[in-house]
Design a protein around this motif. Structure first.
Motif, PDB file in Angstrom:
ATOM      1  N   HIS A  19     -30.626   3.429  33.252  1.00 40.60           N
ATOM      2  CA  HIS A  19     -30.891   4.001  34.565  1.00 40.60           C
ATOM      3  C   HIS A  19     -29.974   5.188  34.826  1.00 40.60           C
ATOM      4  CE1 HIS A  19     -30.570   4.414  38.946  1.00 40.60           C
ATOM      5  NE2 HIS A  19     -31.847   4.099  38.927  1.00 40.60           N
ATOM      6  N   GLU A  20     -28.711   5.090  34.417  1.00 38.55           N
ATOM      7  CA  GLU A  20     -27.768   6.191  34.616  1.00 38.55           C
ATOM      8  C   GLU A  20     -28.216   7.425  33.844  1.00 38.55           C
ATOM      9  OE1 GLU A  20     -24.447   8.467  35.789  1.00 38.55           O
ATOM     10  OE2 GLU A  20     -25.544   6.800  36.674  1.00 38.55           O
ATOM     11  N   MET A  21     -28.699   7.249  32.636  1.00 43.20           N
ATOM     12  CA  MET A  21     -29.174   8.395  31.855  1.00 43.20           C
ATOM     13  C   MET A  21     -30.393   9.024  32.528  1.00 43.20           C
ATOM     14  SD  MET A  21     -26.967   8.867  29.623  1.00 43.20           S
ATOM     15  CE  MET A  21     -27.788  10.193  28.804  1.00 43.20           C
ATOM     16  N   LEU A  22     -31.277   8.227  33.062  1.00 46.21           N
ATOM     17  CA  LEU A  22     -32.437   8.744  33.783  1.00 46.21           C
ATOM     18  C   LEU A  22     -31.998   9.498  35.035  1.00 46.21           C
ATOM     19  CD1 LEU A  22     -35.502   8.951  34.071  1.00 46.21           C
ATOM     20  CD2 LEU A  22     -35.442   6.758  35.288  1.00 46.21           C
ATOM     21  N   ARG A  23     -31.018   8.948  35.753  1.00 48.93           N
ATOM     22  CA  ARG A  23     -30.504   9.616  36.957  1.00 48.93           C
ATOM     23  C   ARG A  23     -29.906  10.968  36.600  1.00 48.93           C
ATOM     24  NH1 ARG A  23     -26.095  10.987  39.485  1.00 48.93           N
ATOM     25  NH2 ARG A  23     -24.771  10.219  37.814  1.00 48.93           N
ATOM     26  N   ARG A  24     -29.119  11.017  35.547  1.00 50.22           N
ATOM     27  CA  ARG A  24     -28.517  12.286  35.114  1.00 50.22           C
ATOM     28  C   ARG A  24     -29.584  13.287  34.703  1.00 50.22           C
ATOM     29  NH1 ARG A  24     -23.182  10.672  31.545  1.00 50.22           N
ATOM     30  NH2 ARG A  24     -22.172   9.418  33.165  1.00 50.22           N
ATOM     31  N   THR A  25     -30.628  12.816  34.037  1.00 50.85           N
ATOM     32  CA  THR A  25     -31.719  13.700  33.636  1.00 50.85           C
ATOM     33  C   THR A  25     -32.386  14.314  34.859  1.00 50.85           C
ATOM     34  OG1 THR A  25     -32.110  12.403  31.636  1.00 50.85           O
ATOM     35  CG2 THR A  25     -33.912  13.791  32.391  1.00 50.85           C
ATOM     36  N   HIS A  26     -32.620  13.499  35.891  1.00 49.24           N
ATOM     37  CA  HIS A  26     -33.234  14.010  37.119  1.00 49.24           C
ATOM     38  C   HIS A  26     -32.327  14.993  37.844  1.00 49.24           C
ATOM     39  CE1 HIS A  26     -36.931  11.764  37.051  1.00 49.24           C
ATOM     40  NE2 HIS A  26     -36.272  10.633  36.841  1.00 49.24           N
ATOM     41  N   VAL A  27     -31.029  14.728  37.847  1.00 49.39           N
ATOM     42  CA  VAL A  27     -30.078  15.648  38.482  1.00 49.39           C
ATOM     43  C   VAL A  27     -30.090  16.987  37.761  1.00 49.39           C
ATOM     44  CG1 VAL A  27     -27.623  16.101  38.870  1.00 49.39           C
ATOM     45  CG2 VAL A  27     -28.585  13.875  39.463  1.00 49.39           C
TER      46      VAL A  27
END
Length: 81
Positions: A19-27
């Motif tokens: 989830h953290e990697m997905l969040r960073r990708t969206h940011v």
């Protein structure tokens, strides 16, 4: 299990790294191509200085108390006055 017996315990773990990697990708996708982080931080500091400028005596006293208590970070309270 008898009513006086404690409830069973178990280990519970959640791996949020995906989830953290997905969040960073969206940011990173949301950041504009010309975004300048140094300029953005400078504008944040200018806005903060303006926010706490021109305080009257009582407001300055309260501001100083909040800084001393660690509620607000130290910074100029009258930079734009």
């Amino acid at each position: 299990m008898a009513p006086s017996d404690p409830a069973p315990t178990f280990d519970f773990a959640v791996d949020l790294s995906g989830h953290e990697m997905l969040r960073r990708t969206h940011v990173m996708a949301a950041i504009e191509p010309g975004w300048d982080p140094v300029a953005a931080m400078r504008r944040e500091e200018e806005a903060r200085a303006l926010l706490y400028s021109g305080l009257d005596e009582e407001q300055q006293r309260i501001y100083d108390e909040l800084v001393a208590a660690g509620v607000l970070p130290p910074g100029p309270g009258d930079a734009a006055a």
